[in-house]
Design a protein around this motif. Structure first.
Motif, PDB file in Angstrom:
ATOM      1  N   THR A   1      52.691  34.343  62.965  1.00 15.64           N
ATOM      2  CA  THR A   1      52.401  34.971  64.263  1.00 15.64           C
ATOM      3  C   THR A   1      53.695  35.211  65.051  1.00 15.64           C
ATOM      4  OG1 THR A   1      51.895  32.778  65.171  1.00 15.64           O
ATOM      5  CG2 THR A   1      50.039  34.117  64.465  1.00 15.64           C
ATOM      6  N   MET A   2      54.745  34.422  64.761  1.00 14.00           N
ATOM      7  CA  MET A   2      56.048  34.696  65.375  1.00 14.00           C
ATOM      8  C   MET A   2      56.549  36.067  64.915  1.00 14.00           C
ATOM      9  SD  MET A   2      59.699  32.723  64.820  1.00 14.00           S
ATOM     10  CE  MET A   2      59.889  33.216  63.111  1.00 14.00           C
TER      11      MET A   2
ATOM     12  N   VAL B   1      60.953  34.144  71.816  1.00  8.49           N
ATOM     13  CA  VAL B   1      59.777  33.947  70.965  1.00  8.49           C
ATOM     14  C   VAL B   1      60.129  33.081  69.752  1.00  8.49           C
ATOM     15  CG1 VAL B   1      58.160  35.134  69.422  1.00  8.49           C
ATOM     16  CG2 VAL B   1      58.551  35.999  71.713  1.00  8.49           C
TER      17      VAL B   1
ATOM     18  N   VAL C   1      52.295  29.567  62.551  1.00  9.97           N
ATOM     19  CA  VAL C   1      53.249  29.832  63.637  1.00  9.97           C
ATOM     20  C   VAL C   1      54.331  30.806  63.168  1.00  9.97           C
ATOM     21  CG1 VAL C   1      55.032  28.818  65.103  1.00  9.97           C
ATOM     22  CG2 VAL C   1      52.833  27.678  64.865  1.00  9.97           C
TER      23      VAL C   1
ATOM     24  N   LEU D   1      57.408  24.784  68.702  1.00  8.76           N
ATOM     25  CA  LEU D   1      56.019  24.413  68.404  1.00  8.76           C
ATOM     26  C   LEU D   1      55.940  23.669  67.074  1.00  8.76           C
ATOM     27  CD1 LEU D   1      53.749  27.491  69.249  1.00  8.76           C
ATOM     28  CD2 LEU D   1      53.913  25.314  70.454  1.00  8.76           C
TER      29      LEU D   1
ATOM     30  N   GLU E   1      54.771  38.494  63.698  1.00  4.98           N
ATOM     31  CA  GLU E   1      53.826  39.475  64.236  1.00  4.98           C
ATOM     32  C   GLU E   1      54.264  39.854  65.660  1.00  4.98           C
ATOM     33  OE1 GLU E   1      50.845  39.895  62.131  1.00  4.98           O
ATOM     34  OE2 GLU E   1      50.638  41.722  63.298  1.00  4.98           O
ATOM     35  N   THR E   2      54.606  38.834  66.462  1.00  3.90           N
ATOM     36  CA  THR E   2      55.039  39.062  67.840  1.00  3.90           C
ATOM     37  C   THR E   2      56.394  39.774  67.865  1.00  3.90           C
ATOM     38  OG1 THR E   2      53.870  37.024  68.394  1.00  3.90           O
ATOM     39  CG2 THR E   2      55.310  37.932  70.092  1.00  3.90           C
TER      40      THR E   2
ATOM     41  N   PHE F   1      60.595  29.465  70.975  1.00  5.04           N
ATOM     42  CA  PHE F   1      59.261  28.942  71.294  1.00  5.04           C
ATOM     43  C   PHE F   1      58.529  28.545  70.015  1.00  5.04           C
ATOM     44  CE2 PHE F   1      54.717  30.108  71.776  1.00  5.04           C
ATOM     45  CZ  PHE F   1      54.356  29.223  72.787  1.00  5.04           C
ATOM     46  N   SER F   2      58.589  29.412  68.992  1.00  2.00           N
ATOM     47  CA  SER F   2      57.838  29.179  67.760  1.00  2.00           C
ATOM     48  C   SER F   2      58.355  27.955  67.015  1.00  2.00           C
ATOM     49  CB  SER F   2      57.919  30.400  66.853  1.00  2.00           C
ATOM     50  OG  SER F   2      57.465  31.540  67.549  1.00  2.00           O
TER      51      SER F   2
ATOM     52  N   ALA G   1      57.447  41.968  65.747  1.00  2.76           N
ATOM     53  CA  ALA G   1      57.201  43.389  65.461  1.00  2.76           C
ATOM     54  C   ALA G   1      56.689  44.101  66.703  1.00  2.76           C
ATOM     55  CB  ALA G   1      56.206  43.522  64.310  1.00  2.76           C
TER      56      ALA G   1
END
Lengths: 132, 123
Positions: free
Chosen positions: B79-80, B103, B76, B110, B82-83, B106-107, B85
């Motif tokens: 990918t957080m 984001v 998580v 999670l 990654e998002t 949200f991350s 960027a």
């Protein structure tokens, strides 16, 4: 001087003017699979939460995840996660200074797609009980 | 004729004063993913069952709970970023700032829910 030719500089190649190639497509897919994995993660987290707290909730989320659409999404998630991990490994390899050339990068792109597909196939065989 | 100096025009448009920190963070979690992703797929894959009691017993054991908690967190967080960027590349201004915060929230939510669920099953 920095003010020379500020407006009319040549444009970098971008999606709409650049022919799709393994290098560019595999790179774009790394980003998309990364975002996709984050968006799919709630399914697993909600499944864990439901399992820990609610019989009703677990029944609902389990029904969603094991439906044909849910299974397809889960397998897509497996593919995305595996592909993203391999794509990011490629970045680490590049960052360490190895294989920074087009032929090697393309070969790694093939390997990323093939490996992710094999892993997803293997998971599907387990999922549908073909192998135990 | 523009009277602002080149130095002044360049100031403030570019470096966020973070150097290569974000890049290095991505390298770190990218390396961690090589372990975390197979660990996550295998552990959650084995524990995936339609019978709730099997699930709670399985994730109540120390190793599945720890492996799932750690790998989930690594995936998580990676990918957080990654998002982040992707947002920094394509969204700008106030929308960019708000989306980055959304984001991030949200991350971490999670991760919190996942760790809570695992702790509840394990304890």
């Amino acid at each position: 001087m920095a003010d020379v030719n500020r407006g009319g500089r040549p444009l970098s190649p971008h999606l709409q003017v650049y022919r799709p190639q393994w290098t560019s497509m595999s790179s774009i897919l790394v980003r998309l699979t990364g975002i996709g994995c984050l968006l799919l993660m709630p399914l697993i987290v909600i499944w864990l939460l439901a399992a820990s707290s609610s019989a009703n909730g677990f029944g609902i989320i389990n029904g969603v995840l094991t439906s044909w659409l849910g299974s397809l999404i889960m397998l897509g998630g497996v593919w995305a996660l595996t592909y993203h991990m391999l794509g990011r490994l490629r970045h680490v390899i590049w960052d360490f200074g190895f294989l920074v050339n087009v032929p090697a990068s393309e070969k790694m792109a093939y390997a990323m797609v093939i490996t992710a597909t094999l892993v997803t196939g293997l998971v599907a065989l387990f999922q549908f009980g073909v192998i135990q | 004729m523009n009277y602002v100096t080149d130095r002044k025009r360049a100031a403030g448009s570019g470096s966020g004063r973070q150097g290569t920190h974000h890049h290095w963070q991505m390298m770190v979690t990218s390396m961690l993913l090589v372990v975390a992703v197979p660990a996550f797929l295998i552990t959650v894959g084995i524990g995936f069952s339609g019978i709730q009691e099997d699930v709670t017993v399985y994730f109540g054991r120390p190793l599945p709970a720890l492996i799932t908690g750690l790998s989930l967190s690594v995936i998580v967080i990676h990918t957080m970023r990654e998002t982040h960027a992707a947002i920094e590349d394509y969204v700008h201004g106030v929308a960019e700032k708000i989306l980055l915060v959304v984001v991030t929230a949200f991350s971490y939510t999670l991760i919190a829910i996942g760790l809570f669920a695992l702790a509840k099953m394990a304890l």
